[in-house]
Design a protein around this motif. Structure first.
Motif, short mmCIF file in Angstrom:
data_model
loop_
_atom_site.label_atom_id
_atom_site.label_comp_id
_atom_site.label_asym_id
_atom_site.label_seq_id
_atom_site.Cartn_x
_atom_site.Cartn_y
_atom_site.Cartn_z
N GLN A 57 -1.31 56.13 12.91
CA GLN A 57 -0.01 55.99 13.57
C GLN A 57 1.06 55.82 12.50
OE1 GLN A 57 0.83 56.04 16.98
NE2 GLN A 57 2.89 56.11 16.13
N GLY A 58 2.12 56.60 12.59
CA GLY A 58 3.21 56.48 11.65
C GLY A 58 4.16 55.36 12.01
N ALA A 59 5.05 55.02 11.08
CA ALA A 59 6.02 53.95 11.29
C ALA A 59 7.22 54.45 12.07
CB ALA A 59 6.47 53.40 9.94
N LYS A 60 8.04 53.52 12.53
CA LYS A 60 9.30 53.87 13.18
C LYS A 60 10.23 54.53 12.17
CE LYS A 60 13.17 51.83 15.75
NZ LYS A 60 13.73 50.57 16.29
N SER A 61 10.27 53.98 10.96
CA SER A 61 11.03 54.57 9.86
C SER A 61 10.42 54.12 8.55
CB SER A 61 12.50 54.17 9.92
OG SER A 61 12.65 52.76 9.76
N HIS A 94 -0.37 55.96 -6.75
CA HIS A 94 0.27 56.18 -5.46
C HIS A 94 1.23 55.04 -5.17
CE1 HIS A 94 -3.32 53.75 -4.62
NE2 HIS A 94 -2.70 53.29 -3.55
N SER A 95 2.17 55.30 -4.28
CA SER A 95 3.15 54.29 -3.90
C SER A 95 3.57 54.53 -2.45
CB SER A 95 4.38 54.35 -4.82
OG SER A 95 5.05 55.58 -4.68
N ARG A 96 4.39 53.62 -1.94
CA ARG A 96 4.86 53.71 -0.56
C ARG A 96 6.20 53.03 -0.46
NH1 ARG A 96 1.95 49.69 3.04
NH2 ARG A 96 3.72 48.40 2.43
N THR A 97 7.12 53.64 0.28
CA THR A 97 8.40 52.97 0.52
C THR A 97 8.23 51.91 1.62
OG1 THR A 97 9.08 54.60 2.20
CG2 THR A 97 9.69 55.05 -0.11
N GLU A 98 9.15 50.97 1.66
CA GLU A 98 9.16 49.97 2.73
C GLU A 98 9.26 50.67 4.08
OE1 GLU A 98 11.65 45.87 3.85
OE2 GLU A 98 12.46 47.34 2.44
N TYR A 99 8.70 50.06 5.10
CA TYR A 99 8.77 50.69 6.42
C TYR A 99 9.12 49.68 7.49
CZ TYR A 99 4.01 48.94 7.47
OH TYR A 99 2.91 48.15 7.71
N GLU A 100 9.57 50.22 8.63
CA GLU A 100 9.88 49.42 9.82
C GLU A 100 8.96 49.86 10.94
OE1 GLU A 100 13.56 48.58 13.00
OE2 GLU A 100 13.81 50.02 11.35
#
Length: 280
Positions: free
Chosen positions: A96-100, A222-228
């Motif tokens: 499941q993906g994030a809202k943003s 690897h990395s990841r941006t912050e998410y909501e």
């Protein structure tokens, strides 16, 4: 056909770019619970899934958890700077993906190494020297909370350059010991981090439900941006994660690149399960 496909994929992960993203396993074709079975089977075809925490999880969920006393990154929504995990191969599957937010990036650790060699070669020495790691509560009673050896950021074993980089585990070790990080290491890591932000070395992508990602932890980061997240529990961002130990064809690396080093961890880079596990 599947064996040949997996062999080709492993060659790419081990000897090529170090990263493979598989798509086509969509929610239109498979139920959510099918993802777990598909991902687990692919992991078994690649190698041995090993324990990722003191709870002995071999198939873990990367999602926000309010109870996170040891501040494990995969249980948070915060940005994760480029890093490696500890096993030979990391696998992720988006459920499941994030809202943003939640944009993923993979980048070549070897390209960063060569750029440092070309532009600031004097900084390689502290990166090869490394620093102790804090084990973040994932140690057994007969282990210290920190390694009693330096974990190198770069190492060269039998002519194979490899990378191991989780900066906050070094920072936590320095804080615990009451000693500041060496100035030359700080300078080297700052330059290292500036290069990992350079798009020349990186590939960005937003994993969609069903997308699968495998990465060579020795040659790529690897990395990841912050998410909501969405408010509804069933719509919250959720990824499946595997740590895979390769019994055949593994890249030779220095033993010190494993911050856990325990026979019961299940494989190189794994976290030993405990009957009464530490909070994680």
């Amino acid at each position: 056909p599947l064996d040949a496909f997996m062999a080709d994929m492993m060659r790419e992960v081990q000897q090529g770019y170090g990263v493979v993203v598989l798509s086509g396993c969509t929610r239109a074709r498979y139920a959510r619970e099918d993802f777990t079975v598909i991902f687990w089977i692919l992991g078994l075809l690649l190698g041995n899934p090993i324990s990722q925490s003191s709870f002995g999880e071999r198939l873990a969920h990367v999602r926000y958890t309010a109870e996170n006393p040891n501040n494990r990154s995969y249980r948070s929504t915060r940005e994760l700077i480029p890093h490696t995990d500890t096993p030979d191969v990391l696998g992720l599957m988006c459920v499941q993906g994030a809202k943003s937010g939640g944009l993923s990036t993979s980048l070549s650790a070897l390209a960063v190494h060569n750029e440092i060699l070309a532009t600031r070669p004097e900084l390689l020495a502290p990166l090869y020297r490394g620093y102790p790691y804090h084990r973040l509560g994932q140690h057994l009673p007969d282990q210290g909370e920190m390694t009693d050896y330096n974990v190198p950021i770069f190492s060269n074993t039998d002519g194979n350059v490899s990378c191991m980089y989780v900066r906050h585990m070094m920072v936590k070790a320095a804080e615990t010991s009451g000693q500041p990080l060496p100035a030359d290491l700080n300078e080297a890591m700052d330059y290292f981090d500036s290069l990992t932000a350079d798009r020349r070395f990186a590939l960005e992508y937003l994993l969609q439900p069903g997308d699968i990602f495998f990465i060579n932890n020795r040659t790529a980061m690897h990395s990841r941006t912050e998410y909501e997240d969405y408010d509804e529990p069933e719509r919250k961002r959720d990824l499946l994660r595997l740590w895979i130990d390769l019994p055949v064809g593994r890249r030779p690396v220095a033993a010190e690149m494993d911050p856990y080093q325990h026979p019961s961890s299940g494989g190189r880079g794994g976290v030993a399960p405990q009957r009464q596990p530490a909070a994680h």
